[in-house]
Design an enzyme around this catalytic site. Sequence first.
Site, PDB file in Angstrom:
ATOM      1  N   ASN A 155      -9.790   1.624   9.521  1.00 13.18           N
ATOM      2  CA  ASN A 155      -8.895   1.391  10.644  1.00 13.18           C
ATOM      3  C   ASN A 155      -9.418   2.076  11.900  1.00 13.18           C
ATOM      4  O   ASN A 155      -9.954   1.428  12.792  1.00 13.18           O
ATOM      5  CB  ASN A 155      -7.467   1.865  10.316  1.00 13.18           C
ATOM      6  CG  ASN A 155      -6.468   1.502  11.410  1.00 13.18           C
ATOM      7  OD1 ASN A 155      -6.833   0.979  12.446  1.00 13.18           O
ATOM      8  ND2 ASN A 155      -5.211   1.787  11.180  1.00 13.18           N
ATOM      9  N   THR A 156      -9.323   3.401  11.950  1.00 14.64           N
ATOM     10  CA  THR A 156      -9.687   4.142  13.169  1.00 14.64           C
ATOM     11  C   THR A 156     -11.063   3.757  13.710  1.00 14.64           C
ATOM     12  O   THR A 156     -11.226   3.529  14.910  1.00 14.64           O
ATOM     13  CB  THR A 156      -9.679   5.661  12.879  1.00 14.64           C
ATOM     14  OG1 THR A 156      -8.403   6.005  12.346  1.00 14.64           O
ATOM     15  CG2 THR A 156      -9.928   6.461  14.137  1.00 14.64           C
ATOM     16  N   GLY A 215      -8.754   9.220   9.670  1.00 15.81           N
ATOM     17  CA  GLY A 215      -9.127   9.318  11.078  1.00 15.81           C
ATOM     18  C   GLY A 215     -10.197  10.347  11.389  1.00 15.81           C
ATOM     19  O   GLY A 215     -10.556  10.543  12.544  1.00 15.81           O
ATOM     20  N   LYS A 267       0.869  -1.174   0.000  1.00 16.98           N
ATOM     21  CA  LYS A 267       0.000   0.000   0.000  1.00 16.98           C
ATOM     22  C   LYS A 267       0.904   1.221   0.000  1.00 16.98           C
ATOM     23  O   LYS A 267       1.643   1.469   0.964  1.00 16.98           O
ATOM     24  CB  LYS A 267      -0.926   0.013   1.219  1.00 16.98           C
ATOM     25  CG  LYS A 267      -1.898   1.171   1.145  1.00 16.98           C
ATOM     26  CD  LYS A 267      -2.848   1.265   2.307  1.00 16.98           C
ATOM     27  CE  LYS A 267      -3.676   2.541   2.149  1.00 16.98           C
ATOM     28  NZ  LYS A 267      -4.134   3.075   3.435  1.00 16.98           N
ATOM     29  N   ALA A 298      -9.848   5.770   3.964  1.00 15.79           N
ATOM     30  CA  ALA A 298      -9.705   6.963   4.806  1.00 15.79           C
ATOM     31  C   ALA A 298     -11.025   7.694   5.040  1.00 15.79           C
ATOM     32  O   ALA A 298     -11.737   8.052   4.112  1.00 15.79           O
ATOM     33  CB  ALA A 298      -8.692   7.946   4.224  1.00 15.79           C
ATOM     34  N   GLY A 299     -11.320   7.923   6.301  1.00  8.58           N
ATOM     35  CA  GLY A 299     -12.434   8.784   6.667  1.00  8.58           C
ATOM     36  C   GLY A 299     -13.750   8.064   6.913  1.00  8.58           C
ATOM     37  O   GLY A 299     -14.715   8.687   7.366  1.00  8.58           O
TER      38      GLY A 299
END
Lengths: 255, 255, 255, 255
Positions: free
Chosen positions: D204-205, D156, D95, D182-183
């Site tokens: 992830n977050t 995040g 990645k 992301a996001g």
Amino acid sequence: MLTIADKTFHSRLLLGSGKFASPQLMQQTIQASGSQLVTLAIKRLELNKPQDDLLTPLRALKIQLLPNTSGAKTAKEAIFAAELSRDALQTNWLKLEIHPDPRYLMPDPIETLAAAEQLVKLGFVVLPYCSADPVLCKRLEQVGCAAVMPLAAAIGSNQGLQTRAMLEIIIEQATVPVIIDAGLGAPSHATAAMELGAAAVLVNTAIAASSDPVAMASAFTQAISAGRIAYKAGLAATQPHALASSPLTDFLAAL
Amino acid sequence: MLTIADKTFHSRLLLGSGKFASPQLMQQTIQASGSQLVTLAIKRLELNKPQDDLLTPLRALKIQLLPNTSGAKTAKEAIFAAELSRDALQTNWLKLEIHPDPRYLMPDPIETLAAAEQLVKLGFVVLPYCSADPVLCKRLEQVGCAAVMPLAAAIGSNQGLQTRAMLEIIIEQATVPVIIDAGLGAPSHATAAMELGAAAVLVNTAIAASSDPVAMASAFTQAISAGRIAYKAGLAATQPHALASSPLTDFLAAL
Amino acid sequence: MLTIADKTFHSRLLLGSGKFASPQLMQQTIQASGSQLVTLAIKRLELNKPQDDLLTPLRALKIQLLPNTSGAKTAKEAIFAAELSRDALQTNWLKLEIHPDPRYLMPDPIETLAAAEQLVKLGFVVLPYCSADPVLCKRLEQVGCAAVMPLAAAIGSNQGLQTRAMLEIIIEQATVPVIIDAGLGAPSHATAAMELGAAAVLVNTAIAASSDPVAMASAFTQAISAGRIAYKAGLAATQPHALASSPLTDFLAAL
Amino acid sequence: MLTIADKTFHSRLLLGSGKFASPQLMQQTIQASGSQLVTLAIKRLELNKPQDDLLTPLRALKIQLLPNTSGAKTAKEAIFAAELSRDALQTNWLKLEIHPDPRYLMPDPIETLAAAEQLVKLGFVVLPYCSADPVLCKRLEQVGCAAVMPLAAAIGSNQGLQTRAMLEIIIEQATVPVIIDAGLGAPSHATAAMELGAAAVLVNTAIAASSDPVAMASAFTQAISAGRIAYKAGLAATQPHALASSPLTDFLAAL
């Protein structure tokens, strides 16, 4: 020109008189905005000494006062306040507000409709604050309200047109002016409300609690004018794809 | 006052000259809008007969012409068109547009940066149309662009601030003017763009393809002014709960 | 487990039985979805021959039938239909729908509240379809409704959570289950509704009018489960800035 | 089945391994999610002692490791990290992340494209994190990337599909899998991403920083499945008006 009941107004901005740092600032702001319809809470008036701090500067402005029943929790309380206000202020115009809930100040549809019907019979020009409920707005119109004032979002929340899909239906179906009330926190919200076809908007917190109420009032005034012009000229539909602003040609290839 | 490179402008509206029904209507619209920066496609010019139908009315307006490279698919094509345009129009101002994709006219970040760097070295005042990419905008600034022009949505789509979250970051980080370009379809979009802190906006389709371009231009002009004032005065934060406009008291209970 | 009145349900998806291409497809879809509460229009039943095409497959599923008064324009009509339905279907559960407006099928708050109060007294378990009006929902709860069913958008519009700001307030204040009804057009809408804390959602058009109702029902079932789990685990707040997923170190510098 | 390069996966959820309270919790969460592609920051590895706390539990899971170059600010740094990682981890999957900006971690389009081209030539299977820029995504595909990973919002931030209009264009034009990265802060965001036609999402977050990562992972897994099914079955278009779920008849009138 905005016509409500038998009066016409140049301005499509209704202002609230609460939350200003001083009566002087309120007065300057109203003047800068050009607003001709200003609402004030009946409960803030000392009704037996009508030359109070709030009322004197408002009287000097030659605007239409629009006393409101904010704080009333039932139709009965609202009607009582309305009668007191008519005697004291010598106007039969009334912004009807009935909100039993202290946290979000959401209006009560049942008490509001009951009070509106009664107040119209008592000779008031009634502008009710209400939820963005299309059938309720139609019913308020049918009992004789001079306008309807559905909310965009919770009072003082600055969240803008949260109820947009319902406001579109209300505006499409209304035969009285639709004045978008509550929650408009930025001039862009007011422009968007006018683009939908609202007849006017009411703003209080976003102007009065601004660091510069006079400037912000002028911003809202221009924003409302912009939205109104766009509504009358007709906005273009959104397109799923790009449409070239400059027609594409074989210009470069031809060189 | 908007300052780009070494020039200042009263107006924060950039207009496109495409899609108007006639050159006369274009001219009237520009005048009504007060715009001082008008973009035109180099490929629409007959460069060897510069007194063409488009250019003559533009010249009469004493505005800053902003020739654009719309239709260019590579840096090389854009630079070639820029050079031609500088000779013919006697201006080194340039709106750089490189979009290889005919369907959405999305700009190419790689070719755009390469061309921008080159054109700055060749003495152009470069305003690049670009995706709403914060790092790209920073890089365009670093190679010497006089402003950046990130897109709100696809050209001609009228969809408004679809890239809002990225535009906020771009504006926060920029040290050159950020001009929101493409996709603004309503005055409320322009007001919202200015409230975010944009230095200016560019509009073409929403005005030129309107049923009344003169009126719509004036609406955008007011909308931009409203948003700019609000940005400078500072918008209030949104609130999760209601805040009463009228302080609640025991007024009714006390009666 | 979802508890409404004295019954508990594993599934948080309420299905409508309208618009299916055939009764067989309806039956398969209900089975695939796991729904245990299925609404059907009283007016679609031939009440004196209860083994009709619609009812027989529903009866075979051992679900809770939820007859609805769709088509009623007044409290009186709704109560009349409810009484007929109770006799014919042998259930006192009722989805109360009163919408005088044929274009948007918006519910009437006044007639709905009046009918709800009456029907509760008559021994019905009342689940009213209503506007996303926080005070109305509170009042419906106070007259004894077993749940409230505020709308997300117009019936069949597939527009999703257009009334989101109001639904959040309704859910925060409710002491009966809040079932989001009308306008949910995609599984993501259902997930979002459950993330807000809705107790359940009702879907009809988006499943029944899909090209593959059985698959779409299963998608909604998973979407609802996903949203419910997230609500219980607690969603993280949105952040204005980035938070690195991977803590930044001097890794590369150290190499 | 999701196919990337020459591998196929049952799961369409890519997980990040950062921010978990413990390696054990990370391991349990990955298992609960069914994810088969897990990204980890190269800089977090002690590359010369590969049995580190993070790697051992990941190795036990029989997943495809996806080392990422988070923290790299240039193509050169990223390529260097990639080479180290290939040796240490025995995988050529990568990645690619290059974000010079520490505040929003926005990816650099220029360095990312340059590094991607190089890494493909070096034999890597490259999945680049990138801005939601349609032309950039097309170019990344053209230099041989196995997938593209445009951002929904800042890493995040939990803000969801802020770049939705651009993602729609990217997905329409892509011939490699589009993985939304992301996001994404809620399962409803993942469902919506899949409904648009994304091939997969990376989270992830929202999972690792949840109060219950195992539950939240399962919520995302179901949400993704729901969105994928809906995409394949085809979502209905939104409608401007209501469409009655129950066909309106003269039922009541006929009684």
